[in-house]
Design an enzyme around this catalytic site. Sequence first.
Site, PDB file in Angstrom:
ATOM      1  N   HIS A  82       0.852  -1.198   0.000  1.00  0.00           N
ATOM      2  CA  HIS A  82       0.000   0.000   0.000  1.00  0.00           C
ATOM      3  C   HIS A  82       0.885   1.245   0.000  1.00  0.00           C
ATOM      4  O   HIS A  82       0.677   2.169  -0.796  1.00  0.00           O
ATOM      5  CB  HIS A  82      -0.921  -0.017   1.211  1.00  0.00           C
ATOM      6  CG  HIS A  82      -1.601   1.297   1.481  1.00  0.00           C
ATOM      7  ND1 HIS A  82      -2.608   1.783   0.689  1.00  0.00           N
ATOM      8  CD2 HIS A  82      -1.406   2.227   2.448  1.00  0.00           C
ATOM      9  CE1 HIS A  82      -3.008   2.956   1.155  1.00  0.00           C
ATOM     10  NE2 HIS A  82      -2.287   3.255   2.224  1.00  0.00           N
ATOM     11  N   ASP A  93       6.944  21.258 -26.580  1.00  0.00           N
ATOM     12  CA  ASP A  93       6.955  19.919 -25.990  1.00  0.00           C
ATOM     13  C   ASP A  93       8.042  19.900 -24.933  1.00  0.00           C
ATOM     14  O   ASP A  93       8.642  20.936 -24.618  1.00  0.00           O
ATOM     15  CB  ASP A  93       7.218  18.834 -27.056  1.00  0.00           C
ATOM     16  CG  ASP A  93       6.638  17.485 -26.629  1.00  0.00           C
ATOM     17  OD1 ASP A  93       6.974  17.026 -25.519  1.00  0.00           O
ATOM     18  OD2 ASP A  93       5.849  16.905 -27.400  1.00  0.00           O
ATOM     19  N   TRP A 100       7.489  -0.121   3.980  1.00  0.00           N
ATOM     20  CA  TRP A 100       7.998   0.605   2.805  1.00  0.00           C
ATOM     21  C   TRP A 100       9.408   1.124   3.063  1.00  0.00           C
ATOM     22  O   TRP A 100      10.134   1.452   2.117  1.00  0.00           O
ATOM     23  CB  TRP A 100       7.050   1.738   2.401  1.00  0.00           C
ATOM     24  CG  TRP A 100       7.246   3.041   3.108  1.00  0.00           C
ATOM     25  CD1 TRP A 100       6.815   3.356   4.353  1.00  0.00           C
ATOM     26  CD2 TRP A 100       7.922   4.204   2.608  1.00  0.00           C
ATOM     27  NE1 TRP A 100       7.171   4.642   4.660  1.00  0.00           N
ATOM     28  CE2 TRP A 100       7.855   5.194   3.619  1.00  0.00           C
ATOM     29  CE3 TRP A 100       8.577   4.509   1.416  1.00  0.00           C
ATOM     30  CZ2 TRP A 100       8.427   6.448   3.461  1.00  0.00           C
ATOM     31  CZ3 TRP A 100       9.140   5.770   1.272  1.00  0.00           C
ATOM     32  CH2 TRP A 100       9.069   6.727   2.284  1.00  0.00           C
ATOM     33  N   SER A 152      13.273   5.788 -13.947  1.00  0.00           N
ATOM     34  CA  SER A 152      12.201   6.554 -14.576  1.00  0.00           C
ATOM     35  C   SER A 152      12.128   7.963 -13.987  1.00  0.00           C
ATOM     36  O   SER A 152      12.043   8.956 -14.726  1.00  0.00           O
ATOM     37  CB  SER A 152      10.880   5.804 -14.359  1.00  0.00           C
ATOM     38  OG  SER A 152       9.790   6.668 -14.496  1.00  0.00           O
ATOM     39  N   SER A 153      12.227   8.057 -12.652  1.00  0.00           N
ATOM     40  CA  SER A 153      12.149   9.364 -11.997  1.00  0.00           C
ATOM     41  C   SER A 153      13.326  10.246 -12.378  1.00  0.00           C
ATOM     42  O   SER A 153      13.167  11.440 -12.632  1.00  0.00           O
ATOM     43  CB  SER A 153      12.137   9.202 -10.474  1.00  0.00           C
ATOM     44  OG  SER A 153      10.952   8.615 -10.061  1.00  0.00           O
ATOM     45  N   HIS A 156      13.113  11.602   3.365  1.00  0.00           N
ATOM     46  CA  HIS A 156      12.482  12.858   3.739  1.00  0.00           C
ATOM     47  C   HIS A 156      12.266  13.795   2.561  1.00  0.00           C
ATOM     48  O   HIS A 156      11.164  14.310   2.376  1.00  0.00           O
ATOM     49  CB  HIS A 156      13.156  13.569   4.905  1.00  0.00           C
ATOM     50  CG  HIS A 156      12.190  14.545   5.483  1.00  0.00           C
ATOM     51  ND1 HIS A 156      11.171  14.164   6.318  1.00  0.00           N
ATOM     52  CD2 HIS A 156      11.988  15.850   5.225  1.00  0.00           C
ATOM     53  CE1 HIS A 156      10.400  15.194   6.561  1.00  0.00           C
ATOM     54  NE2 HIS A 156      10.866  16.228   5.920  1.00  0.00           N
ATOM     55  N   GLU A 214      11.752  12.813  -0.279  1.00  0.00           N
ATOM     56  CA  GLU A 214      10.679  12.137  -1.017  1.00  0.00           C
ATOM     57  C   GLU A 214       9.297  12.621  -0.580  1.00  0.00           C
ATOM     58  O   GLU A 214       8.428  12.842  -1.416  1.00  0.00           O
ATOM     59  CB  GLU A 214      10.801  10.619  -0.820  1.00  0.00           C
ATOM     60  CG  GLU A 214       9.633   9.807  -1.365  1.00  0.00           C
ATOM     61  CD  GLU A 214       9.542   9.820  -2.881  1.00  0.00           C
ATOM     62  OE1 GLU A 214      10.568  10.097  -3.535  1.00  0.00           O
ATOM     63  OE2 GLU A 214       8.445   9.549  -3.404  1.00  0.00           O
ATOM     64  N   TYR A 233       8.522  15.476   0.473  1.00  0.00           N
ATOM     65  CA  TYR A 233       8.289  16.808  -0.112  1.00  0.00           C
ATOM     66  C   TYR A 233       8.077  16.708  -1.611  1.00  0.00           C
ATOM     67  O   TYR A 233       7.343  17.514  -2.189  1.00  0.00           O
ATOM     68  CB  TYR A 233       9.447  17.752   0.223  1.00  0.00           C
ATOM     69  CG  TYR A 233       9.493  18.060   1.702  1.00  0.00           C
ATOM     70  CD1 TYR A 233       8.320  18.118   2.435  1.00  0.00           C
ATOM     71  CD2 TYR A 233      10.683  18.278   2.367  1.00  0.00           C
ATOM     72  CE1 TYR A 233       8.326  18.364   3.787  1.00  0.00           C
ATOM     73  CE2 TYR A 233      10.706  18.532   3.725  1.00  0.00           C
ATOM     74  CZ  TYR A 233       9.519  18.579   4.429  1.00  0.00           C
ATOM     75  OH  TYR A 233       9.530  18.827   5.762  1.00  0.00           O
ATOM     76  N   SER A 271      -1.880  26.872  -5.530  1.00  0.00           N
ATOM     77  CA  SER A 271      -1.692  28.307  -5.763  1.00  0.00           C
ATOM     78  C   SER A 271      -2.483  28.774  -6.980  1.00  0.00           C
ATOM     79  O   SER A 271      -3.165  29.807  -6.936  1.00  0.00           O
ATOM     80  CB  SER A 271      -0.204  28.619  -5.975  1.00  0.00           C
ATOM     81  OG  SER A 271       0.510  28.418  -4.786  1.00  0.00           O
ATOM     82  N   HIS A 302      15.077  12.922  11.875  1.00  0.00           N
ATOM     83  CA  HIS A 302      13.904  13.007  12.762  1.00  0.00           C
ATOM     84  C   HIS A 302      13.001  11.788  12.595  1.00  0.00           C
ATOM     85  O   HIS A 302      12.051  11.633  13.355  1.00  0.00           O
ATOM     86  CB  HIS A 302      13.140  14.326  12.600  1.00  0.00           C
ATOM     87  CG  HIS A 302      12.450  14.509  11.287  1.00  0.00           C
ATOM     88  ND1 HIS A 302      12.302  15.719  10.681  1.00  0.00           N
ATOM     89  CD2 HIS A 302      11.869  13.632  10.449  1.00  0.00           C
ATOM     90  CE1 HIS A 302      11.647  15.584   9.542  1.00  0.00           C
ATOM     91  NE2 HIS A 302      11.377  14.321   9.391  1.00  0.00           N
ATOM     92  N   HIS A 303      13.287  10.952  11.612  1.00  0.00           N
ATOM     93  CA  HIS A 303      12.581   9.673  11.509  1.00  0.00           C
ATOM     94  C   HIS A 303      13.245   8.613  12.382  1.00  0.00           C
ATOM     95  O   HIS A 303      12.786   7.481  12.434  1.00  0.00           O
ATOM     96  CB  HIS A 303      12.567   9.185  10.061  1.00  0.00           C
ATOM     97  CG  HIS A 303      11.863  10.119   9.121  1.00  0.00           C
ATOM     98  ND1 HIS A 303      10.527  10.029   8.851  1.00  0.00           N
ATOM     99  CD2 HIS A 303      12.313  11.178   8.408  1.00  0.00           C
ATOM    100  CE1 HIS A 303      10.176  10.984   8.003  1.00  0.00           C
ATOM    101  NE2 HIS A 303      11.235  11.701   7.725  1.00  0.00           N
ATOM    102  N   THR A 330       6.382  26.737   5.447  1.00  0.00           N
ATOM    103  CA  THR A 330       5.056  26.140   5.247  1.00  0.00           C
ATOM    104  C   THR A 330       3.971  27.103   5.703  1.00  0.00           C
ATOM    105  O   THR A 330       2.938  27.264   5.027  1.00  0.00           O
ATOM    106  CB  THR A 330       4.943  24.809   6.016  1.00  0.00           C
ATOM    107  OG1 THR A 330       6.116  24.041   5.777  1.00  0.00           O
ATOM    108  CG2 THR A 330       3.745  24.021   5.559  1.00  0.00           C
ATOM    109  N   LYS A 375       3.315  29.720   3.162  1.00  0.00           N
ATOM    110  CA  LYS A 375       2.467  29.278   2.063  1.00  0.00           C
ATOM    111  C   LYS A 375       0.987  29.274   2.473  1.00  0.00           C
ATOM    112  O   LYS A 375       0.130  29.784   1.752  1.00  0.00           O
ATOM    113  CB  LYS A 375       2.880  27.876   1.595  1.00  0.00           C
ATOM    114  CG  LYS A 375       4.279  27.843   1.015  1.00  0.00           C
ATOM    115  CD  LYS A 375       4.487  26.700   0.067  1.00  0.00           C
ATOM    116  CE  LYS A 375       3.755  26.865  -1.233  1.00  0.00           C
ATOM    117  NZ  LYS A 375       4.364  27.847  -2.134  1.00  0.00           N
ATOM    118  N   ARG A 400       1.939   1.198  15.053  1.00  0.00           N
ATOM    119  CA  ARG A 400       1.537   0.999  13.665  1.00  0.00           C
ATOM    120  C   ARG A 400       2.019  -0.372  13.185  1.00  0.00           C
ATOM    121  O   ARG A 400       2.798  -1.032  13.846  1.00  0.00           O
ATOM    122  CB  ARG A 400       2.083   2.111  12.779  1.00  0.00           C
ATOM    123  CG  ARG A 400       3.578   2.235  12.775  1.00  0.00           C
ATOM    124  CD  ARG A 400       4.029   3.503  12.097  1.00  0.00           C
ATOM    125  NE  ARG A 400       3.907   3.422  10.650  1.00  0.00           N
ATOM    126  CZ  ARG A 400       4.742   4.031   9.798  1.00  0.00           C
ATOM    127  NH1 ARG A 400       5.743   4.771  10.249  1.00  0.00           N
ATOM    128  NH2 ARG A 400       4.581   3.929   8.507  1.00  0.00           N
TER     129      ARG A 400
END
Lengths: 546, 290
Positions: free
Chosen positions: A90, A120, A160, A189-190, A273, A275, A277, A288, A322-323, A348, A351, A470
Amino acid sequence: MTDATATHHHDDHTPSIWDWKRWVYSTNHKDIGTMYLIFAIIAGVIGGAMSGLIRWELAEPGLQVFTGQDTGWGAIFGNEHNYNVITTMHGLIMIFFMVMPAMIGGFGNWFVPLMIGAPDMAFPRMNNISFWLLPFSFALILISMFVPGVGGDNGFGGGWVMYPPLSTTGHNGPAFDLVIFALHIAGVSSILGAINFITTIFNMRAPGMTLHKMPLFVWSILVTVFLLLLAVPVLAGALTMLITDRNFGTTFFDPAGGGDPVMYQHLFWFFGHPEVYILILPGFGMISHIVSTFSRKPVFGYLGMAYAMVAIGFIGFIVWAHHMYTVGLNVNLKAYFVAATMIIAVPTGIKIFSWIATMWGGSISFRTPMLYAIGFIFLFTVGGVTGVVLANAGIDQSLHDTYYVVAHFHYVLSLGAVFSIFAGFYYWFEKIFGVKYSSLLARIQFWLFFVGANVIFFPQHFLGLAGMPRRYVDYADGHAFWNMVSSFGYLIMAAGMIVFFVLLIDAALRRRPAEANPWGEGATTLEWTLSSPPPFHQFNELPKIK
Amino acid sequence: MRFPAALGAIGALFFTLTAAATAMPAQSYPIDGQLGLPPSATPVMDLVHDFHNILLPIIIAISLLVLGLLAWVMVRYNKKANPTPSKTSHNTLVEVIWTAAPILILVIIAIPSFRLLYFQDVIPEADFTIKTTGNQWNWTYEYPDHGDFQYVANMIADEDVASWPIEAHRNLTTDLPMVVPVGATVRMEVTASDVIHNWAMPAFGIKMDAIPGRLNETWFRVDEPGVFYGQCSELCGLRHAFMPIEVHVVPQDVFDAWIEAANEDPYEAPRVLYAHYDALRGETRVASAQ
């Protein structure tokens, strides 16, 4: 930015949509963007069905779904290991095969060239391979669920984050090797996509469009693809070390050979991290535009908005540990990561307040995309403030790896990123597909999603504070009530998903022709100067930006 | 459906300590419908509570501020109420304010945050050490300062919950609890033998990764007797959800008796605890069971 010269129509070159070569050999950014969107919808349905199994399992104490018992039809969903497989898949599917393809591949491909006035992407053939790697990557990760993972059980159930030793000695079967290959291919790909976007944005802007006149969605994609380019190779390296640890006798992460499992966590989160964002920044860009369009006002504090995204991207690279507050870091190191993490709240906040200031003094019409955008702003705030709580290493000892964290990141992703995707989808639907959608159905879907997602995830804050860990297939009886509420929320959101498909079918059958600009004077970016759908090749004469 | 139970629990907001029977020590476990943190049993968790009580009003206020501003613009600046939009897109003063104000709030948060962090992480001089090792899927406990005995604690089976000698809970109770005396400062060493686990004890404010090849340490001191439950908090495979942690905090004399029994045979030592609880209840169930 609206002054586009008249476009020349080359519609006579448009191949039929039933011509398979149009899609398989496609070098057209709009066709590739459409394929990305369809791919993301398919992956989202699969990933969403998996979350249904999770909520079904957790609806009541005890084992409901992953019982390992033969129910008469066989052990359909398997045992507790298969639950871990489902939660793992998931997460990976929603991140790598739903949100990223939808935002960057789908909306990015469609609207970056249109918004900067380019015909293009810079490398159309590379764009093709970027997309076509993904279905194969997706196939590999789905196949991994059906090959041996550990013991007699199929699939990879290590989360994950794929921490060793659970992902090395803890999963001795080939399933995880398939997951690694799938992520390597998705990573290629990315990176190809990122190179393509960077080149396009830096070199193919229409004359007069300086960086500081560039639409905010293009800014958001630019920051996002830089994060991709810098972060994904680190993941690829960590995964490669996992491959050699698993198969070729190295001990990068094995203490028996002088390695350290924590080193993997540092590498993973140095990718992980940024990722998260990557998953949300394009949403910032879309919100926006939508807020500005439906308030009939220019974006408040344009430069602040652009550089807030740059700041978020930069800070995203210096907060990864921080993880990892519970792995036994040095206390001074933890103090640094607390301080750095909390600083993210500042850009943040800029924004959030700038979006509200954009609406302030505006003339707001509550069309479907605007509903999603307003919903996004509030729910992202809720997800953001719990992030400030979690940033504090001291209290994180209580909340780490509990449902509080699950609630937090689903508020910013399931309610943040996904709401911004739907906002963008309904904002550009007519432009992309050339037909109108039923506003009524879209509103019904919005309310089902808004209520459902909150009913799912808000009670999870309570579960987390009460200490429910979790990735648990079964929990203490004291967590029963809020889990039941949360599972009911899933049913509401699933009903919204059904309405979404009814909306798609309805739009496809009625085929009401789209307008070039259905939103009026508030929609000021270049894509609204073109027909809906735009000509197969646009801007053969470049628009001039004043 | 568990609505009645939950409504009752909501009524008893934050009261998650329940004393079973009369003089029995309090048991700490999640209560259905619980909204907040578990009650504190240690000085660290006291500070966690204090800190959360600072954070919660702040984050609620920020969320309500954003909600209120959104509601205001939706009412005041919708198409009907304000047909002609302004063209304002800059206001240096408000931009400075909404940059500076969050920084100020973060500084206010940071002060108690760092105080908690350093209090939690700097281990005071301990009375003794217990070492625990996470395994798939149970915990090994060692008492190096009390004769160096060790034992493996497993979750009890669901069908044994009702007949367990003391109040037991599904998915929480272990066959052999970890035992410490009241008021002792205990240094916990945490490691693992196979994959990463996590020794978590919500009422203590402790969550420490058990990592193969690493020896993590943390500490706690509990001043009231009680029974405390925690659960493995790092994904460790098939039975991740079924390797709970149970800590009994008992008076010093009971602890000493338990240590003596555990040095004989740790797997029989829980009888000392049952006898103690039975004595508190004024019963002699151990004798009749034999």
